[in-house]
Design a protein around this motif. Structure first.
Motif, PDB file in Angstrom:
ATOM      1  N   VAL A   4       0.830  -1.317  -0.107  1.00 51.64           N
ATOM      2  CA  VAL A   4       0.002   0.076   0.211  1.00 51.64           C
ATOM      3  C   VAL A   4       1.069   1.251   0.017  1.00 51.64           C
ATOM      4  O   VAL A   4       1.643   1.318   0.903  1.00 51.64           O
ATOM      5  CB  VAL A   4      -0.980   0.230   1.302  1.00 51.64           C
ATOM      6  CG1 VAL A   4      -1.699   1.278   1.284  1.00 51.64           C
ATOM      7  CG2 VAL A   4      -1.889  -1.341   1.320  1.00 51.64           C
ATOM      8  N   THR A   5       0.647   1.987  -0.894  1.00 53.55           N
ATOM      9  CA  THR A   5       1.414   3.447  -1.019  1.00 53.55           C
ATOM     10  C   THR A   5       0.709   4.431   0.053  1.00 53.55           C
ATOM     11  O   THR A   5      -0.319   4.530   0.233  1.00 53.55           O
ATOM     12  CB  THR A   5       1.156   4.147  -2.353  1.00 53.55           C
ATOM     13  OG1 THR A   5       1.818   3.085  -3.369  1.00 53.55           O
ATOM     14  CG2 THR A   5       2.078   5.415  -2.203  1.00 53.55           C
ATOM     15  N   SER A   6       1.529   4.795   0.985  1.00 56.45           N
ATOM     16  CA  SER A   6       1.123   5.868   2.046  1.00 56.45           C
ATOM     17  C   SER A   6       0.482   7.056   1.359  1.00 56.45           C
ATOM     18  O   SER A   6       0.704   7.473   0.096  1.00 56.45           O
ATOM     19  CB  SER A   6       2.167   6.230   2.822  1.00 56.45           C
ATOM     20  OG  SER A   6       3.131   6.978   2.284  1.00 56.45           O
ATOM     21  N   ILE A   7      -0.512   7.679   2.225  1.00 59.24           N
ATOM     22  CA  ILE A   7      -0.950   8.796   1.708  1.00 59.24           C
ATOM     23  C   ILE A   7       0.075   9.839   1.492  1.00 59.24           C
ATOM     24  O   ILE A   7      -0.063  10.799   0.864  1.00 59.24           O
ATOM     25  CB  ILE A   7      -2.058   9.402   2.980  1.00 59.24           C
ATOM     26  CG1 ILE A   7      -3.330   8.281   3.141  1.00 59.24           C
ATOM     27  CG2 ILE A   7      -2.526  10.766   2.599  1.00 59.24           C
ATOM     28  CD1 ILE A   7      -4.218   8.505   4.352  1.00 59.24           C
ATOM     29  N   THR A   8       1.091   9.875   2.555  1.00 60.92           N
ATOM     30  CA  THR A   8       1.838  10.929   2.336  1.00 60.92           C
ATOM     31  C   THR A   8       2.760  10.753   0.987  1.00 60.92           C
ATOM     32  O   THR A   8       2.891  11.907   0.474  1.00 60.92           O
ATOM     33  CB  THR A   8       3.180  10.619   3.590  1.00 60.92           C
ATOM     34  OG1 THR A   8       2.473  10.772   4.848  1.00 60.92           O
ATOM     35  CG2 THR A   8       4.157  11.694   3.473  1.00 60.92           C
ATOM     36  N   LEU A 510      -1.506   5.995  11.586  1.00 55.54           N
ATOM     37  CA  LEU A 510      -1.486   4.460  11.384  1.00 55.54           C
ATOM     38  C   LEU A 510      -0.777   4.255   9.920  1.00 55.54           C
ATOM     39  O   LEU A 510       0.051   3.546   9.828  1.00 55.54           O
ATOM     40  CB  LEU A 510      -2.694   3.695  11.795  1.00 55.54           C
ATOM     41  CG  LEU A 510      -3.363   3.707  13.041  1.00 55.54           C
ATOM     42  CD1 LEU A 510      -4.831   3.298  12.762  1.00 55.54           C
ATOM     43  CD2 LEU A 510      -2.522   2.499  13.676  1.00 55.54           C
ATOM     44  N   ASP A 511      -1.179   4.933   9.179  1.00 55.33           N
ATOM     45  CA  ASP A 511      -0.838   5.023   7.852  1.00 55.33           C
ATOM     46  C   ASP A 511       0.900   5.292   7.621  1.00 55.33           C
ATOM     47  O   ASP A 511       1.491   4.703   6.667  1.00 55.33           O
ATOM     48  CB  ASP A 511      -1.534   5.969   6.870  1.00 55.33           C
ATOM     49  CG  ASP A 511      -1.076   6.068   5.436  1.00 55.33           C
ATOM     50  OD1 ASP A 511      -1.099   5.031   4.897  1.00 55.33           O
ATOM     51  OD2 ASP A 511      -0.498   7.038   4.906  1.00 55.33           O
ATOM     52  N   ALA A 512       1.448   5.873   8.413  1.00 51.74           N
ATOM     53  CA  ALA A 512       2.783   6.272   8.480  1.00 51.74           C
ATOM     54  C   ALA A 512       3.516   5.258   8.985  1.00 51.74           C
ATOM     55  O   ALA A 512       4.819   5.438   8.761  1.00 51.74           O
ATOM     56  CB  ALA A 512       3.178   7.635   9.335  1.00 51.74           C
ATOM     57  N   PHE A 513       3.275   4.156   9.368  1.00 48.00           N
ATOM     58  CA  PHE A 513       3.950   3.255  10.320  1.00 48.00           C
ATOM     59  C   PHE A 513       5.189   2.782   9.126  1.00 48.00           C
ATOM     60  O   PHE A 513       6.381   2.556   9.434  1.00 48.00           O
ATOM     61  CB  PHE A 513       3.221   2.032  10.589  1.00 48.00           C
ATOM     62  CG  PHE A 513       4.203   0.739  10.860  1.00 48.00           C
ATOM     63  CD1 PHE A 513       4.549   0.767  12.212  1.00 48.00           C
ATOM     64  CD2 PHE A 513       3.981  -0.401  10.352  1.00 48.00           C
ATOM     65  CE1 PHE A 513       5.294  -0.206  12.528  1.00 48.00           C
ATOM     66  CE2 PHE A 513       4.660  -1.547  10.799  1.00 48.00           C
ATOM     67  CZ  PHE A 513       5.394  -1.492  11.910  1.00 48.00           C
TER      68      PHE A 513
END
Length: 588
Positions: A4-8, A510-513
């Motif tokens: 999964v590509t992070s939102i950032t 959570l998405d930045a993990f």
């Protein structure tokens, strides 16, 4: 499942495209995203680009906003200050990205390296026939955590425990054993504590004779020569010391909840046959030279207080080899035989100069270079609560086993206080006490930058409040309790829901993990992962306080979405703590 590509990363890509469209000739476009209090992110790379292009920063920022397409990812982008961009992403983007992570099992959507290498990690280096003390703690804990993090990114890691199993002391020990047979029990007949008791007793007895009997001292020195020349009787007795020491090592590492593989224990002795060739290659290449009968490597930039160059001693004038010979031989072995692309040493910072010289000598020989790099993770000292080097009241170095036992004892008392409330059995109290105690020791070390000293304060380590492992473990157990109490409800993502501020903050974190794990691994910085996990637990606490999950009961889809956030938080905490080598009990 695909990573999964992070939102950032997605926001960065959008901004980079918009910047390129606004400044087609710009070179090295980088939005430089950072978290912001006013929005989800703030992009501050525009100022540097505007200066380079001799453009007005706010006007350039406005052009970038025009090029951006809002929609499923971007909710709002506004110009701020002298030319910053405040970026807010949509609730749907957050929830859908987290749902994809949740569907990816233990990996949580985190990709692996495109081109992983082979990292040999030199850590946990006890000495044969000697007790492990507090000074051995950091190398083991930091090395094990780095290995877990690197493995998770896809790197292939190989452990090397460069134990002290060679040298003059073994002549003394072996000669004593020859003259006093039967004092060392076979390794398969003793446990770890018995093994070290035997070794301690023999070491003290042999040292007493060595210091008082000149004839024995001479026989011991001759025994060193016999050991180095491969005499069978001498080697057999030496092997018994090594085997019994390993029994003890394994018992201590088991207390540390750390797996040490026998084939990765490769001590100084393993390089004995390589050292003469290493010395020859160094001398023939001109990297090393003879000085006062010794073979040394000089460095113009490394000088002592007297201004004289400090030598790296490869071979002493009496023919014996120094530590440099075994370390350089180890580098050759790890590069040639293990195909290492990175050599990582987790060694006391006081040895930094030694390894600086060893690495430079290896580079001059071509054993290190662009394709093979070496790094010394020099770590600081363990201090007592008073800020001084950690010692016993008698001023002696603290035994590592004693330290670990006390940590477990303190932690078990903390667990026992809440045991009845959560329904723990006595066996669970004992087990959780061990996990909490050892976790507290590890986290206190890992949450501090490795090159800094840190205070060993058990009262603080086992506290339920503040930046401690116990706080994180209780956060995990609390979430698992919530999930158990909501068995009638499913944890399911609902992208159509509007998220509360605390839900958004938790979701973005959570998405930045994955990004954080890669960053911390690349920098060999487990303290960054520890800081991420502490912030995650803190954000969950805020979320739970502000966003009811079960009572008072919100709408069904809100319950499911919040249970989904709880579940993903628990799994992320569990995985992150596991990378640091720390257990997360489900009931505390």
């Amino acid at each position: 499942m695909a990573p999964v590509t992070s939102i950032t990363a997605n926001v960065n890509a959008r901004l980079a495209d918009a910047l390129t469209a606004a400044l087609p000739d710009a070179d090295g476009v980088d939005p430089l995203l950072r978290r912001s209090e006013r929005a989800d992110y703030q992009a501050n790379g525009i100022l540097a680009l505007a200066k380079k292009a001799k453009a007005n920063p706010r006007e350039l920022a406005a052009q970038v906003v025009e090029k951006l397409v809002n929609g499923e990812l971007l909710k709002d982008v506004e110009v701020s200050g002298p030319g910053f961009l405040n970026v807010t992403v949509t609730d749907r983007a957050i929830t859908e990205t987290l749902a994809a992570r949740s569907a990816d099992g233990d990996r949580l959507g985190v990709p692996k390296k495109d081109a992983p290498g082979v990292t040999v990690i030199d850590y946990a280096q006890p000495n044969v026939a000697k007790e492990m003390h507090v000074g051995h703690l950091r190398s083991a804990v930091i090395g094990d955590a780095l290995r877990g993090m690197l493995d998770f990114t896809g790197e292939r890691t190989i452990g090397r425990h460069h134990i002290g199993d060679w040298g003059t002391q073994f002549g003394m020990l072996i000669q004593y054993l020859i003259e006093n047979p039967g004092e060392l029990a076979p390794a398969d007949e003793v446990d770890g504590q018995q093994a070290m008791s035997n070794l301690n007793r023999i070491y003290k007895a042999s040292r007493a004779v060595f210091d008082s009997d000149e004839e024995f001292k001479e026989r011991a020195r001759k025994r060193v020569v016999a050991l180095q020349s491969g005499d069978k009787e001498t080697l057999d007795l030496w092997q018994r010391f090594v085997d019994e020491s390993k029994v003890y090592f394994y018992s201590v590492f088991e207390k540390l909840d750390m797996e040490i593989r026998d084939d990765e224990i490769v001590g100084e002795s393993a390089y004995n046959d390589l050292m003469p060739e290493t010395a020859r290659l160094l001398e023939e290449s001109g990297v090393a030279e003879r000085s006062d009968g010794a073979l040394v490597v000089f460095f113009d930039e490394i000088r002592g207080k007297d201004g004289e160059r400090v030598p790296l001693i490869v071979q002493k004038k009496d023919g014996g080899f120094g530590y440099a010979a075994s370390d350089l031989s180890a580098i050759r072995n790890r590069v040639v035989d293990l195909d290492a692309t990175t050599l990582l040493y987790v060694v006391d910072v006081r040895q930094s100069l030694h390894f600086k010289m060893v690495f430079e000598a290896a580079r001059r020989m071509g054993w290190l270079g662009d394709e093979v790099t070496a790094h010394n993770m020099g770590y600081g000292t363990v201090l007592g609560a008073d800020g001084k080097p950690f010692k016993t009241r008698a001023g002696e170095t603290v035994r590592l086993e004693d330290l670990l036992d006390e940590a477990v004892e303190r932690a078990t008392a903390v667990v026992r206080e809440k045991a009845e409330k959560v329904g723990l059995t006595e066996a669970e109290i004992v087990e959780n006490g061990r996990y909490v105690g050892i976790g507290a020791v590890k986290y206190a070390d890992l949450s501090t930058s490795a090159n800094r000293d840190y205070k060993f304060d058990l009262d603080q380590m086992v506290s339920l409040n503040g930046d401690t492992s116990v706080y994180l473990q209780y956060a995990y157990a609390r979430i698992k309790s919530i999930l158990r109490k909501s068995e009638g409800d499913s944890a399911a993502a609902h992208p159509e829901l509007e998220l509360a501020p605390a839900e958004r903050a938790l979701g973005l974190h959570l998405d930045a993990f994955g990004d954080l794990v890669f960053e911390a691994s690349a920098e060999y910085a487990p303290h960054k992962l520890a800081a991420y996990l502490y912030q995650l637990a803190s954000l969950f606490t805020t979320f739970y306080d502000q966003c009811p999950v079960i009572k008072p009961r919100p709408a069904q889809e809100v319950v499911e979405n919040r249970l989904f956030l709880c579940d993903l938080t628990a799994r992320t905490l569990h995985q992150g703590m596991a990378l640091l080598g720390i257990r997360t009990p489900e009931k505390l």
